[in-house]
Design a protein around this motif. Structure first.
Motif, PDB file in Angstrom:
ATOM      1  N   SER A 103      -3.888  12.931  -1.056  1.00  0.00           N
ATOM      2  CA  SER A 103      -4.390  13.322   0.255  1.00  0.00           C
ATOM      3  C   SER A 103      -4.892  12.094   0.997  1.00  0.00           C
ATOM      4  O   SER A 103      -5.225  11.081   0.391  1.00  0.00           O
ATOM      5  CB  SER A 103      -5.546  14.295   0.090  1.00  0.00           C
ATOM      6  OG  SER A 103      -6.592  13.648  -0.596  1.00  0.00           O
ATOM      7  N   ASN A 104      -4.910  12.186   2.296  1.00  0.00           N
ATOM      8  CA  ASN A 104      -5.471  11.109   3.086  1.00  0.00           C
ATOM      9  C   ASN A 104      -6.952  11.371   3.321  1.00  0.00           C
ATOM     10  O   ASN A 104      -7.365  11.796   4.382  1.00  0.00           O
ATOM     11  CB  ASN A 104      -4.740  10.997   4.421  1.00  0.00           C
ATOM     12  CG  ASN A 104      -3.617   9.988   4.344  1.00  0.00           C
ATOM     13  OD1 ASN A 104      -3.517   9.246   3.373  1.00  0.00           O
ATOM     14  ND2 ASN A 104      -2.782   9.963   5.354  1.00  0.00           N
ATOM     15  N   ARG A 105      -7.745  11.139   2.279  1.00  0.00           N
ATOM     16  CA  ARG A 105      -9.181  11.353   2.438  1.00  0.00           C
ATOM     17  C   ARG A 105      -9.780  10.092   3.024  1.00  0.00           C
ATOM     18  O   ARG A 105      -9.527   8.995   2.551  1.00  0.00           O
ATOM     19  CB  ARG A 105      -9.835  11.602   1.084  1.00  0.00           C
ATOM     20  CG  ARG A 105      -9.622  12.997   0.556  1.00  0.00           C
ATOM     21  CD  ARG A 105     -10.292  13.144  -0.776  1.00  0.00           C
ATOM     22  NE  ARG A 105     -10.022  11.961  -1.603  1.00  0.00           N
ATOM     23  CZ  ARG A 105     -10.951  11.315  -2.246  1.00  0.00           C
ATOM     24  NH1 ARG A 105     -12.208  11.693  -2.178  1.00  0.00           N
ATOM     25  NH2 ARG A 105     -10.643  10.273  -2.987  1.00  0.00           N
ATOM     26  N   ALA A 136       1.377   3.241  -3.173  1.00  0.00           N
ATOM     27  CA  ALA A 136       0.260   3.968  -3.784  1.00  0.00           C
ATOM     28  C   ALA A 136       0.563   5.450  -3.831  1.00  0.00           C
ATOM     29  O   ALA A 136       1.067   6.029  -2.867  1.00  0.00           O
ATOM     30  CB  ALA A 136      -1.005   3.720  -2.989  1.00  0.00           C
ATOM     31  N   ASN A 137       0.251   6.019  -4.975  1.00  0.00           N
ATOM     32  CA  ASN A 137       0.478   7.446  -5.143  1.00  0.00           C
ATOM     33  C   ASN A 137      -0.826   8.183  -4.822  1.00  0.00           C
ATOM     34  O   ASN A 137      -1.657   8.401  -5.676  1.00  0.00           O
ATOM     35  CB  ASN A 137       0.922   7.687  -6.594  1.00  0.00           C
ATOM     36  CG  ASN A 137       1.227   9.139  -6.849  1.00  0.00           C
ATOM     37  OD1 ASN A 137       1.375   9.915  -5.897  1.00  0.00           O
ATOM     38  ND2 ASN A 137       1.300   9.510  -8.112  1.00  0.00           N
ATOM     39  N   VAL A 138      -0.985   8.504  -3.546  1.00  0.00           N
ATOM     40  CA  VAL A 138      -2.198   9.225  -3.147  1.00  0.00           C
ATOM     41  C   VAL A 138      -1.821  10.607  -2.636  1.00  0.00           C
ATOM     42  O   VAL A 138      -0.889  10.742  -1.865  1.00  0.00           O
ATOM     43  CB  VAL A 138      -3.010   8.492  -2.053  1.00  0.00           C
ATOM     44  CG1 VAL A 138      -4.149   7.732  -2.648  1.00  0.00           C
ATOM     45  CG2 VAL A 138      -2.147   7.609  -1.226  1.00  0.00           C
ATOM     46  N   SER A 195     -18.879   5.138   4.575  1.00  0.00           N
ATOM     47  CA  SER A 195     -19.733   4.236   3.805  1.00  0.00           C
ATOM     48  C   SER A 195     -21.166   4.736   3.762  1.00  0.00           C
ATOM     49  O   SER A 195     -21.949   4.324   2.935  1.00  0.00           O
ATOM     50  CB  SER A 195     -19.731   2.852   4.428  1.00  0.00           C
ATOM     51  OG  SER A 195     -18.429   2.407   4.583  1.00  0.00           O
ATOM     52  N   ILE A 196     -21.533   5.579   4.700  1.00  0.00           N
ATOM     53  CA  ILE A 196     -22.915   6.065   4.712  1.00  0.00           C
ATOM     54  C   ILE A 196     -22.933   7.585   4.731  1.00  0.00           C
ATOM     55  O   ILE A 196     -22.012   8.232   5.207  1.00  0.00           O
ATOM     56  CB  ILE A 196     -23.707   5.542   5.931  1.00  0.00           C
ATOM     57  CG1 ILE A 196     -22.922   5.727   7.224  1.00  0.00           C
ATOM     58  CG2 ILE A 196     -24.118   4.113   5.750  1.00  0.00           C
ATOM     59  CD1 ILE A 196     -23.762   5.537   8.450  1.00  0.00           C
ATOM     60  N   ASP A 202     -28.389  10.849   6.087  1.00  0.00           N
ATOM     61  CA  ASP A 202     -29.423   9.814   5.949  1.00  0.00           C
ATOM     62  C   ASP A 202     -29.767   9.112   7.266  1.00  0.00           C
ATOM     63  O   ASP A 202     -30.657   8.269   7.304  1.00  0.00           O
ATOM     64  CB  ASP A 202     -28.971   8.730   4.952  1.00  0.00           C
ATOM     65  CG  ASP A 202     -29.129   9.205   3.522  1.00  0.00           C
ATOM     66  OD1 ASP A 202     -29.816  10.213   3.328  1.00  0.00           O
ATOM     67  OD2 ASP A 202     -28.552   8.575   2.621  1.00  0.00           O
ATOM     68  N   LEU A 203     -29.019   9.438   8.321  1.00  0.00           N
ATOM     69  CA  LEU A 203     -29.264   8.724   9.573  1.00  0.00           C
ATOM     70  C   LEU A 203     -30.664   9.017  10.099  1.00  0.00           C
ATOM     71  O   LEU A 203     -31.171  10.126   9.965  1.00  0.00           O
ATOM     72  CB  LEU A 203     -28.229   9.118  10.624  1.00  0.00           C
ATOM     73  CG  LEU A 203     -26.802   8.655  10.359  1.00  0.00           C
ATOM     74  CD1 LEU A 203     -25.876   9.164  11.456  1.00  0.00           C
ATOM     75  CD2 LEU A 203     -26.724   7.139  10.284  1.00  0.00           C
ATOM     76  N   ILE A 257       0.834  -1.197   0.000  1.00  0.00           N
ATOM     77  CA  ILE A 257       0.000   0.000   0.000  1.00  0.00           C
ATOM     78  C   ILE A 257       0.879   1.261   0.000  1.00  0.00           C
ATOM     79  O   ILE A 257       0.474   2.325  -0.439  1.00  0.00           O
ATOM     80  CB  ILE A 257      -0.943  -0.026   1.226  1.00  0.00           C
ATOM     81  CG1 ILE A 257      -2.180   0.827   0.979  1.00  0.00           C
ATOM     82  CG2 ILE A 257      -0.274   0.418   2.489  1.00  0.00           C
ATOM     83  CD1 ILE A 257      -3.250   0.122   0.275  1.00  0.00           C
ATOM     84  N   LEU A 293     -13.098   7.999   3.585  1.00  0.00           N
ATOM     85  CA  LEU A 293     -14.459   7.919   3.050  1.00  0.00           C
ATOM     86  C   LEU A 293     -15.395   7.300   4.067  1.00  0.00           C
ATOM     87  O   LEU A 293     -15.029   6.392   4.770  1.00  0.00           O
ATOM     88  CB  LEU A 293     -14.450   7.021   1.813  1.00  0.00           C
ATOM     89  CG  LEU A 293     -13.697   7.575   0.632  1.00  0.00           C
ATOM     90  CD1 LEU A 293     -13.270   6.436  -0.249  1.00  0.00           C
ATOM     91  CD2 LEU A 293     -14.571   8.548  -0.127  1.00  0.00           C
TER      92      LEU A 293
END
Lengths: 473, 91
Positions: B46-48, B42-44, B52-53, B57-58, B39, B50
């Motif tokens: 920013s450390n975004r 990997a050329n990323v 899942s929800i 919507d909660l 890992i 994510l």
């Protein structure tokens, strides 16, 4: 007519026409479970299954016509069915009885299904062979000395050996598609959020989904239609309209994307030739094929083996010797209860993943592993979205090759993890993916191909699968 | 990775191992870490992170009926008076 050779829909229709009774149908499948006991696919036949079938016969006589009326189903041993043991293939939970029904079980019962029993699995769904169950290895239905795949190996073997026409498994990184491929049947991992996870024992909550095994596309689609939908008990279930999956479209205009990286990754593997044959076959059907790129797909395996253990570590913290049946008798204080109960209750692979999860989450490594993996997850989502601008469905092999021999993997765990190389991406990006049987390997054992769709577009992959199913015959 | 580090992970994991098991884990870990290390290539940018929800919507945070205590305690190894029982923690 031979009852156990009928599809789930044929059975339901015969039952509703009163040509067959639920009781005789359930009995025929239970006889098969007993006949094939040596495969160790089913851990328990529920003692009230035949009684429930009799009750269903009465209900049908009174006019009940549920979508699954009288349909025998087997569930994976990590799906809660009230008052029944749900052991997750683990000694830790060998005496645990579900306190409530999972949403999927409730839906099965509401539509008239008869739940026959619970299927063997790798402990806590960690594995790709069903060799990691505390209750013995499940055998491949076609070649007894080989694995059925995993972790839902019992559910797959049960459908392939006609112990039930349709079964439920669960997926975190390929645990439905890979055994479906090894057993020569259909296996769907739906879009993340398509089916409620309420009452399904968690492994990695952001990747887990309930999946469906069947011998026909129509059966699979019908089951998804029943199980899909928002559930307020699972806040990750999606408020997205449920399609009429059983009314499939004409797939002739489906655009197929072939990831160029996958062509590279299959080089030298057993699946390489079969995958190329599949693409040729699609061309012969006059389907449009376009090359696409998912540049970072080769990092998917590493990403998965960081994210999944990290979440598993947290989820399995609840098994502490206090709440769920097992407690070490020798423990004298609370710390000893935790450590001894867990050490005695969990098997080797589960311990390994808990340790790995704690490693990638521990201070000093969190950014380098966990956060980095979350970033790569973001990249893969973007790259799949880009690919789907050019096509409707991506295709890739399900497995490296045929089912391998029981006990044949080297002791290095990573060699087994590599089995998941083609399946984990769908879980990481949340897309639906269906493994369909296509082709045979060098020992004439089944191989599978994945139809990998846009989120919430199971209908397109079912339609394509149906088109392929019709043209193979 | 040395045994001391593996022992520390075992402590975090609330797991106990024999010396032999720990040594085996050390071998496994070398392989597991080399997989995870991929890992790093990997050329990323920013450390975004994510989700899942979608948090909007909660559902509303309303108190609703949940499982009765008696039902929840059915699977407890030791329970008494609507509680899980553990050895005394505070002296």
């Amino acid at each position: 007519m031979e009852i156990t050779k009928l599809s789930a829909i044929e059975l339901r229709d015969e039952i509703l026409k009163r040509n067959l009774s639920c009781y005789e149908v359930a009995k025929a499948f239970i006889d098969n479970i007993k006949k094939y006991e040596s495969y160790n696919a089913v851990l328990e036949i529920f003692d009230d299954a035949l009684q429930n079938a009799k009750v269903m016969d009465k209900k049908i006589a009174e006019g009940f016509n549920g979508k699954l009326a009288g349909m025998p189903v087997i569930i994976k041993d990590n799906i809660l069915y009230q008052d029944k043991i749900c052991s997750c293939g683990s000694n830790f939970l060998k005496n645990y009885k579900a306190e409530y029904n999972s949403t999927v079980v409730k839906k099965l019962i509401d539509e008239g299904a008869i739940i026959l029993g619970r299927a063997n699995m790798d402990e806590f769904a960690m594995g790709s062979s069903t060799e990691n169950s505390a209750f013995g290895i499940t055998h491949n239905p076609i070649a007894f000395d080989r694995v059925p795949g995993g972790s839902s190996g019992g559910s797959a073997c049960a459908v392939a050996l006609d112990m039930c026409p349709i079964s439920l498994g669960t997926e975190t990184g390929g645990s439905v598609r890979q055994p479906a491929s090894y057993c020569g049947i259909y296996g769907l991992k739906p879009t993340y959020g398509r089916i409620s996870r309420y009452g399904v024992v968690a492994f990695a909550s952001s990747l887990d989904q309930v999946g469906i095994f069947s011998k026909t596309i129509e059966d699979n689609a019908l089951m998804l239609e029943v199980l899909a939908g928002y559930d307020e008990n699972d806040e990750t279930s999606a408020k997205v309209k449920v399609d009429n999956y059983t009314n499939l479209d004409d797939a002739i205009k489906t655009k197929i994307g072939v990831p160029i990286e996958i062509l590279n990754m299959t080089k030298g593997l057993e699946c390489e030739k079969n995958f190329k044959n599949f693409i040729e076959f699609l061309k012969q059907l006059n389907l449009e094929i376009v090359p696409v790129s998912i540049k970072n797909i080769e990092l998917a395996l590493a990403t998965y083996y960081i994210l999944a253990p990290a979440e598993a570590t947290s989820n399995l913290a609840r098994f502490d010797g206090v709440k769920y049946t097992s407690r070490s008798l020798a423990a004298k204080n609370l710390q000893e209860i935790y450590k001894q109960s867990r050490s005695q209750g969990f098997g080797k692979e589960v311990k390994r993943r808990i340790m790995l999860g704690n490693y990638v989450l521990s201070s000093g490594y969190y950014d380098a592993y966990y956060n980095k993996a979350k970033s790569v997850q973001g990249l893969l989502i973007e790259q799949c979205n880009e690919a789907f601008k050019k096509c409707d469905v991506l295709v890739m092999p399900t497995t490296l090759g045929e089912a391998y021999k029981i006990g044949s993997k080297p002791s290095d765990p990573v060699e087994t993890y590599k089995e998941d190389v083609f399946t984990v991406t769908a879980n990481i990006v949340g897309s639906p993916s269906l493994s369909i049987p296509f082709g045979k390997g060098k020992n004439n054992l089944p191989l599978g191909i994945q139809l990998f769709g846009k989120k919430f577009d199971e209908k397109t992959i079912y339609s394509l699968a149906k088109f392929i199913q019709n043209n193979i015959k | 990775m040395d045994l001391k580090e593996i022992q520390h992970l075992a402590e975090l994991s609330k797991l106990e191992f024999s010396k032999e098991e720990l040594e085996n884990f050390a071998l496994d870990f070398a392989s597991l870490v080399s997989l995870a290390d991929k890992i790093k290539n990997a050329n990323v940018k920013s450390n975004r992170v994510l989700s899942s929800i979608d948090l909007k919507d909660l559902r509303e945070d309303d108190v609703k009926e949940s499982l009765p205590t008696k039902t929840v305690l059915k699977n407890a190894p030791v329970a008494k008076k609507d509680s899980f029982v553990v050895p005394r923690v505070v002296e």
